[in-house]
Design a protein around this motif. Structure first.
Motif, PDB file in Angstrom:
ATOM      1  N   MET A  61       0.839  -1.183   0.000  1.00  0.00           N
ATOM      2  CA  MET A  61       0.000   0.000   0.000  1.00  0.00           C
ATOM      3  C   MET A  61       0.881   1.243   0.000  1.00  0.00           C
ATOM      4  N   ALA A  62       0.593   2.150  -0.908  1.00  0.00           N
ATOM      5  CA  ALA A  62       1.377   3.375  -1.019  1.00  0.00           C
ATOM      6  C   ALA A  62       1.018   4.341   0.095  1.00  0.00           C
ATOM      7  N   LYS A  63       1.938   5.246   0.373  1.00  0.00           N
ATOM      8  CA  LYS A  63       1.667   6.273   1.364  1.00  0.00           C
ATOM      9  C   LYS A  63       0.515   7.139   0.875  1.00  0.00           C
ATOM     10  N   VAL A  64      -0.371   7.470   1.758  1.00  0.00           N
ATOM     11  CA  VAL A  64      -1.536   8.278   1.392  1.00  0.00           C
ATOM     12  C   VAL A  64      -1.087   9.642   0.888  1.00  0.00           C
ATOM     13  N   ALA A  65      -0.024  10.187   1.478  1.00  0.00           N
ATOM     14  CA  ALA A  65       0.467  11.504   1.066  1.00  0.00           C
ATOM     15  C   ALA A  65       0.926  11.497  -0.387  1.00  0.00           C
ATOM     16  N   MET A  66       1.546  10.399  -0.824  1.00  0.00           N
ATOM     17  CA  MET A  66       2.020  10.336  -2.209  1.00  0.00           C
ATOM     18  C   MET A  66       0.847  10.257  -3.183  1.00  0.00           C
ATOM     19  N   LEU A 117      -2.784  13.322  -6.969  1.00  0.00           N
ATOM     20  CA  LEU A 117      -4.109  13.847  -7.280  1.00  0.00           C
ATOM     21  C   LEU A 117      -4.091  15.373  -7.375  1.00  0.00           C
ATOM     22  N   ARG A 118      -3.327  16.002  -6.481  1.00  0.00           N
ATOM     23  CA  ARG A 118      -3.190  17.458  -6.503  1.00  0.00           C
ATOM     24  C   ARG A 118      -2.507  17.897  -7.808  1.00  0.00           C
ATOM     25  N   ARG A 119      -1.494  17.147  -8.232  1.00  0.00           N
ATOM     26  CA  ARG A 119      -0.836  17.449  -9.495  1.00  0.00           C
ATOM     27  C   ARG A 119      -1.806  17.305 -10.665  1.00  0.00           C
ATOM     28  N   ALA A 120      -2.643  16.282 -10.615  1.00  0.00           N
ATOM     29  CA  ALA A 120      -3.615  16.061 -11.696  1.00  0.00           C
ATOM     30  C   ALA A 120      -4.578  17.242 -11.796  1.00  0.00           C
ATOM     31  N   ARG A 121      -5.008  17.764 -10.645  1.00  0.00           N
ATOM     32  CA  ARG A 121      -5.896  18.928 -10.661  1.00  0.00           C
ATOM     33  C   ARG A 121      -5.180  20.146 -11.247  1.00  0.00           C
ATOM     34  N   THR A 122      -3.891  20.309 -10.927  1.00  0.00           N
ATOM     35  CA  THR A 122      -3.114  21.433 -11.453  1.00  0.00           C
ATOM     36  C   THR A 122      -2.939  21.298 -12.964  1.00  0.00           C
ATOM     37  N   VAL A 123      -2.688  20.091 -13.433  1.00  0.00           N
ATOM     38  CA  VAL A 123      -2.546  19.856 -14.879  1.00  0.00           C
ATOM     39  C   VAL A 123      -3.839  20.229 -15.587  1.00  0.00           C
ATOM     40  N   ASP A 124      -4.977  19.815 -15.031  1.00  0.00           N
ATOM     41  CA  ASP A 124      -6.271  20.136 -15.646  1.00  0.00           C
ATOM     42  C   ASP A 124      -6.523  21.643 -15.655  1.00  0.00           C
ATOM     43  N   LYS A 125      -6.129  22.303 -14.578  1.00  0.00           N
ATOM     44  CA  LYS A 125      -6.360  23.741 -14.436  1.00  0.00           C
ATOM     45  C   LYS A 125      -5.602  24.541 -15.498  1.00  0.00           C
ATOM     46  N   TYR A 126      -4.355  24.156 -15.773  1.00  0.00           N
ATOM     47  CA  TYR A 126      -3.511  24.911 -16.688  1.00  0.00           C
ATOM     48  C   TYR A 126      -3.418  24.314 -18.086  1.00  0.00           C
ATOM     49  N   ARG A 131       4.698  15.240 -15.160  1.00  0.00           N
ATOM     50  CA  ARG A 131       4.984  15.056 -13.741  1.00  0.00           C
ATOM     51  C   ARG A 131       3.979  14.136 -13.055  1.00  0.00           C
ATOM     52  N   LEU A 132       2.950  13.723 -13.782  1.00  0.00           N
ATOM     53  CA  LEU A 132       1.979  12.784 -13.226  1.00  0.00           C
ATOM     54  C   LEU A 132       2.546  11.376 -13.226  1.00  0.00           C
ATOM     55  N   ARG A 133       2.107  10.580 -12.291  1.00  0.00           N
ATOM     56  CA  ARG A 133       2.577   9.205 -12.167  1.00  0.00           C
ATOM     57  C   ARG A 133       1.363   8.285 -12.230  1.00  0.00           C
ATOM     58  N   ASN A 134       1.438   7.244 -13.057  1.00  0.00           N
ATOM     59  CA  ASN A 134       0.365   6.263 -13.099  1.00  0.00           C
ATOM     60  C   ASN A 134       0.385   5.470 -11.800  1.00  0.00           C
ATOM     61  N   ARG A 135      -0.751   5.378 -11.143  1.00  0.00           N
ATOM     62  CA  ARG A 135      -0.840   4.651  -9.884  1.00  0.00           C
ATOM     63  C   ARG A 135      -2.039   3.713  -9.913  1.00  0.00           C
ATOM     64  N   CYS A 136      -1.906   2.606  -9.188  1.00  0.00           N
ATOM     65  CA  CYS A 136      -2.975   1.625  -9.070  1.00  0.00           C
ATOM     66  C   CYS A 136      -4.197   2.282  -8.426  1.00  0.00           C
ATOM     67  N   LYS A 137      -5.380   2.017  -8.984  1.00  0.00           N
ATOM     68  CA  LYS A 137      -6.609   2.598  -8.445  1.00  0.00           C
ATOM     69  C   LYS A 137      -6.982   2.010  -7.089  1.00  0.00           C
TER      70      LYS A 137
END
Length: 95
Positions: A1-6, A11-20, A53-59
């Motif tokens: 299980m990945a760290k929740v912070a990562m 997810l925060r990066r994904a929102r920034t990518v969508d915004k710009y 800068r986005l990383r593919n992660r397991c859902k």
């Protein structure tokens, strides 16, 4: 299980990518046409606005390695779910 912070950071990066995204596309077009001012404007955008800068992660568990694009999950979860018969169209082979 990945760290929740990562996972949250991604997810925060994904929102920034969508915004710009729209602004980045416009600036890229201007750069192709030879506008040097657009290069400076593009550099002023946040680094996390870049889709690379986005990383593919397991859902399911957020694992970043062994990601299978077709299913959106990692190889570990794929093997577990395939063994259980939870993924439609996937069966465990035997010979």
């Amino acid at each position: 299980m990945a760290k929740v912070a990562m996972v949250e950071k991604n997810l925060r990066r994904a929102r920034t990518v969508d915004k710009y995204a729209k602004k980045r596309a416009e600036l890229k077009e201007r750069i192709k046409k030879g506008d040097r001012e657009a290069v400076l404007e593009l550099q002023k955008l946040p680094r996390n606005a870049s889709p690379t800068r986005l990383r593919n992660r397991c859902k399911i568990n957020g694992r970043p390695r062994g990601y299978m694009r077709e299913f959106g999950i990692s190889r570990v979860m794929f093997r577990k779910l395939a063994g259980e018969g939870s993924i439609p169209g996937i069966t465990k082979s035997s010979w």
